[in-house]
Design a protein around this motif. Structure first.
Motif, PDB file in Angstrom:
ATOM      1  N   GLN A 342     -18.716 -29.997  11.009  1.00 59.25           N
ATOM      2  CA  GLN A 342     -19.596 -30.349   9.900  1.00 59.25           C
ATOM      3  C   GLN A 342     -20.916 -29.587   9.988  1.00 59.25           C
ATOM      4  O   GLN A 342     -21.352 -29.180  11.068  1.00 59.25           O
ATOM      5  N   GLY A 343     -21.575 -29.500   8.838  1.00 56.31           N
ATOM      6  CA  GLY A 343     -22.816 -28.743   8.724  1.00 56.31           C
ATOM      7  C   GLY A 343     -23.776 -29.032   9.860  1.00 56.31           C
ATOM      8  O   GLY A 343     -24.339 -28.129  10.474  1.00 56.31           O
ATOM      9  N   ASN A 344     -23.978 -30.318  10.148  1.00 59.18           N
ATOM     10  CA  ASN A 344     -24.823 -30.671  11.289  1.00 59.18           C
ATOM     11  C   ASN A 344     -24.014 -31.508  12.282  1.00 59.18           C
ATOM     12  O   ASN A 344     -24.524 -32.455  12.884  1.00 59.18           O
ATOM     13  N   GLY A 345     -22.753 -31.135  12.455  1.00 57.91           N
ATOM     14  CA  GLY A 345     -21.905 -31.857  13.405  1.00 57.91           C
ATOM     15  C   GLY A 345     -22.489 -31.827  14.809  1.00 57.91           C
ATOM     16  O   GLY A 345     -22.327 -32.788  15.573  1.00 57.91           O
ATOM     17  N   GLN A 346     -23.169 -30.733  15.161  1.00 61.15           N
ATOM     18  CA  GLN A 346     -23.764 -30.659  16.502  1.00 61.15           C
ATOM     19  C   GLN A 346     -25.006 -31.560  16.583  1.00 61.15           C
ATOM     20  O   GLN A 346     -25.042 -32.480  17.376  1.00 61.15           O
ATOM     21  N   GLY A 347     -25.998 -31.326  15.731  1.00 57.72           N
ATOM     22  CA  GLY A 347     -27.217 -32.141  15.778  1.00 57.72           C
ATOM     23  C   GLY A 347     -26.910 -33.605  15.499  1.00 57.72           C
ATOM     24  O   GLY A 347     -27.535 -34.510  16.068  1.00 57.72           O
TER      25      GLY A 347
END
Ligand SMILES: Nc1nc2c(c(=O)[nH]1)N[C@H]1C(S)=C(S)[C@@H](COP(=O)(O)OP(=O)(O)OC[C@H]3O[C@@H](n4cnc5c(=O)[nH]c(N)nc54)[C@H](O)[C@@H]3O)O[C@H]1N2
Ligand SMILES: Nc1nc2c(c(=O)[nH]1)N[C@H]1C(S)=C(S)[C@@H](COP(=O)(O)OP(=O)(O)OC[C@H]3O[C@@H](n4cnc5c(=O)[nH]c(N)nc54)[C@H](O)[C@@H]3O)O[C@H]1N2
Ligand code: SF4
Ligand SMILES: [Mo]
Length: 724
Positions: A342-347
């Motif tokens: 996802q777009g901000n799956g990491q954060g």
């Protein structure tokens, strides 16, 4: 549209974790999107990125709060909606305790929103029950990386490092459709015959590998773990391991050696269907790429195909073990990585919307972590709740005796994307209060009692963290439509109405500064970052701690494992793992493996991309991809309607015949609602370590809707209403 300030705005794509850089320019007719050069996309975008401006004027954009009155959703003003909502939340909490209100977040939220949502749950609601859709996506890779390497940063190296590799083993990832511009980094390794893809389908990516002189291993679905055990067996058997690396940078190598000793290639072939010769060739090509044999570098990468499994954590562990045996991790030019989605799956998995975590990737049951974060929030550590239920268990508990009575959903469309979604619909219907914040009336929003319209990517400021751990700026290019509010504003208004302690800033830069302080000293340390600093340099990799005044700013950490692993002894831990197999296997009644995944044009539940005309035209409906031999046996012609069923329900889609899929397997994408929604029949069994569901493999029966020569079958009854 007002174009007086038509300054091009540098931002990033609204969709996946590659976060391709784009420039948005307002023109008299709308917003123009162009691709910008950035290390992850090098000036490229996929069809979704190029058409993303269409999201700004979808006809059914939510612009007014909605309240369910007498069964209908009716438009109300913001004060009415928020007063009502705060009153209901407070009443449910007073009657049934704070855990009776649950929160479900999303990996597409900016870092600021994800952080604020986690804080809102713990401080304003006081509930332990917050989890998010990243549990469907990254939890197994995260659990395995934390266990083996001491840190979960999806790719612990810049994507561009892949360019110098000699071999890349890609397991269960179809990059050609899920991150097309990312594939450019693999062009050279592919041309050199070093791309090795493991997928039960000849996916677009597998075809590229095979056509480039690389390899496509096509195992029985759910058997990647024995494939990896077999590869490791061959490396050890043939004396190809990096013994010095094992001795100096790892612990537990002997246990792993013992655990793979019985996985002879012949046995692997029996369990997985991967021929001995292919397995041995793949092991040797990857080994030849290792620096210990004079190679230019090798990588092992995993995607959802191997992680969305009830043995996903162990499968990723086996992938890491293989990389460690070859001395690939923590060395420039080689490594193991999980490809965040996802777009901000990491954060989104670092700042506290996960049931067991506080900001900075701190664990919520660690007393020191609680004390630090409570200090930043200005509350007593004892006031913070403990671990809540992980996503699948949380959804299953809704509206049950003693379970949550209210759910707030931010950035997920669980009615379509959760496993065994028919049951989820029943649970949502059993709630006293369902609240959905979204930009469009998603299938989940349509079931809600309160719907709140929020700003989207091009209308807001914030930060996202890419799949490589690079913190980047999302920037506002256009004003939000009248009536729409930012989630930061909504959460602060609710916190105030609930009489919550602490401060609730609404400016993204201010929220980021608080997040940075809360993360200081944690695994994902953002304390050296700010919007202003990111604006000066575009992107920096975490950890990026604050430094004492007067010292030069921390440069960020592109490759965190070069000197040591962040484990107590500085070594990577090799953890032996065993094959159990998927929870559900084909039998006489349900003879096929069902595997699910993605197509290029649609994103996730499709709530956004099904509203983009070009994307819907190119990919209008779900389908079942099956082998012509299987189709012949079942009496199915190309393009006819078929029904897939198992004990959870039934799905109706058109057949698409293709020799790219195994004869024992059928593939269906999950982007569509209604009768073609494959999650009606996927399995909600979970991995015991990560609690991630087994989306990728279950057993199904498949039949043509109209058997040759028979009368048409009756229309599909909707198994469960799900309407409210
Ligand atoms: N177009 C598009 N791109 C996206 C997204 C999207 O929805 N659409 N979503 C983004 C997100 S959130 C994510 S998580 C990523 C996901 O990106 P990927 O992991 O690349 O996507 P999937 O298509 O879910 O699965 C990849 C492959 O796994 C294979 N597979 C199924 N079962 C097995 C198995 O048992 N073993 C192996 N080895 N492979 C198996 C499937 O055949 C499929 O080709 O994509 C991101 N990018
Ligand atoms: N069968 C099967 N099912 C799967 C998968 C699979 O491979 N197979 N993959 C799983 C994976 S990896 C994932 S990541 C999930 C994703 O599945 P979902 O969680 O359903 O993801 P989206 O469809 O992206 O839903 C995001 C929703 O949030 C809205 N939205 C966008 N931006 C914002 C915002 O800033 N704030 C708010 N409040 N809303 C916003 C969108 O309009 C959309 O309705 O699906 C999972 N489901
Ligand atoms: S690859 Fe991902 S980030 Fe890039 S344009 Fe496509 S959807 Fe957007
Ligand atoms: Mo995902």
């Amino acid at each position: 549209m007002d174009v007086t300030e038509a300054v091009p705005t540098a931002t990033h794509c609204p969709y996946c974790a590659l976060q391709c850089a784009q420039t948005l320019t307002r023109t008299p007719t709308g917003v123009e999107v162009s691709a910008r050069d950035f290390p992850t996309n090098r000036g490229g975008m996929c069809q979704k990125g190029w058409t993303s401006a269409r999201l700004l004027d979808v006809p059914d954009r939510l612009t007014t709060p909605l309240l369910r009155v007498g069964g209908e959703l009716v438009e109300v003003d913001w004060d009415t909606a928020l007063d009502h909502l705060a009153g209901r939340l407070a009443a449910i909490r007073a009657e049934s305790g704070p855990d009776a209100v649950a929160v479900f977040g999303g990996g597409g939220l900016t870092n600021e929103k994800a952080y604020q949502l986690g804080k809102f749950a713990r401080v304003a609601l006081g509930t332990a029950n917050i989890d998010y859709n990243g549990r469907f996506c990254m939890s197994s890779a995260a659990a395995a990386a934390n266990r083996s390497l001491g840190l979960d940063r999806g790719l612990p190296f810049p994507l561009e490092d892949l360019r110098g590799a000699q071999a890349v083993l890609l397991l269960g990832s179809n990059l050609a459709e899920t991150m097309p511009p990312g594939l450019n980094h693999l062009a050279d390794v592919r041309a050199g015959g070093g791309l090795l893809v493991v997928d039960p389908r000849r996916s677009a990516t597998a075809a590229l590998a095979a056509d480039g002189g690389g390899l496509h291993l096509q195992p029985v679905p759910g058997t990647d773990l024995p494939v990896l055990l077999g590869l490791t067996h061959v490396v050890l058997r043939d004396g190809l391991a990096d013994e010095q690396y094992l001795a100096t940078r790892t612990s537990g190598a002997e246990d792993v050696r013992a655990s793979v000793s019985a996985w002879w290639p012949e046995r692997v072939e029996q369990v997985t269907g991967v021929p001995v010769a292919s397995l041995v060739r793949a092991a040797r090509r990857l080994a030849a790429a290792s620096p210990v044999h004079g190679g230019t570098g090798g990588y092992v990468l995993t995607g959802r195909g191997v992680e969305q499994s009830s043995q996903g954590t162990d499968t990723v562990t086996a992938a890491i073990n293989l990389a460690l045996v070859l001395g690939l991790c923590g060395r420039q030019g080689s490594g193991y990585g999980a490809i965040t989605g996802q777009g901000n799956g990491q954060g989104g998995r670092e700042h506290g919307q996960k049931a067991d975590q506080l900001p900075g990737y701190r664990m919520i049951d660690d007393p020191a972590a609680r004390a630090h974060v409570a200090g930043v929030w200005g509350v007593h550590p004892d006031s913070l709740p403990g671990r809540g239920l992980p996503a699948v268990a949380l959804l299953a508990s809704l509206g049950t005796p003693g379970g949550p009575r209210a759910l707030m959903v931010h950035g997920a469309n669980v009615r379509v994307s959760a496993p065994n979604a028919g049951d989820v619909a029943e649970r949502l219907a059993a709630l006293d209060l369902l609240v959905v914040c979204d930009i469009v009336p998603s299938e989940t929003a349509r079931l809600a009692d309160v719907v709140l319209p929020v700003t989207q990517w091009a209308e807001e400021e914030g930060t996202m963290t890419s799949l490589e751990g690079r913190v980047i700026r999302r920037r506002r290019a256009v004003p939000a439509p009248d009536g729409v509010r930012s989630e930061l504003w909504i959460l602060s208004e609710l916190a105030r109405r609930l009489g919550a302690p602490s401060r609730w800033p609404t400016a993204p830069a201010e929220v980021f500064d608080e997040l940075a302080r809360a993360s200081a000293g944690g695994r994902a340390d953002y304390s050296g970052l700010s919007h202003a600093r990111l604006d000066g340099g575009e992107a920096l990799f975490w950890p990026c701690p604050a430094v004492p005044a007067g010292s030069p700013a921390h440069p960020g950490t592109p490759r965190p494992f070069l000197d040591r692993f962040p484990t107590p002894d500085g070594r990577a831990r090799m953890v032996p793992v065993e094959h159990r197999g998927p929870q559900e296997r084909p039998d006489a009644g349900r003879p096929l493996h069902l595997v699910t995944g993605r197509v290029l044009q649609h994103y996730q539940s499709g709530a956004q991309t099904r509203r983009v005309p070009e994307l819907l035209a190119a990919s209008p409906e779900a389908f079942a991809e099956l082998h012509p031999l299987t189709a012949e046996r079942l009496g199915v012609a190309d393009g006819v309607w078929v029904r897939l069923s198992n004990r959870r329900g039934e799905v109706r889609v058109r057949a698409r015949l293709s020799a790219d899929v195994r004869t024992d397997t059928v593939f269906v994408p999950f982007h569509f609602p209604g009768a073609g929604s494959v999650n009606e029949i996927t399995n909600d069994a979970v991995d015991p370590v990560s609690q991630m569901p087994e989306f990728k493999v279950c057993a199904v029966d498949l039949r043509p809707e109209v058997p040759a020569g028979a009368a048409p079958a009756p229309a599909v009854p909707t198994r469960r209403g799900g309407g409210r």
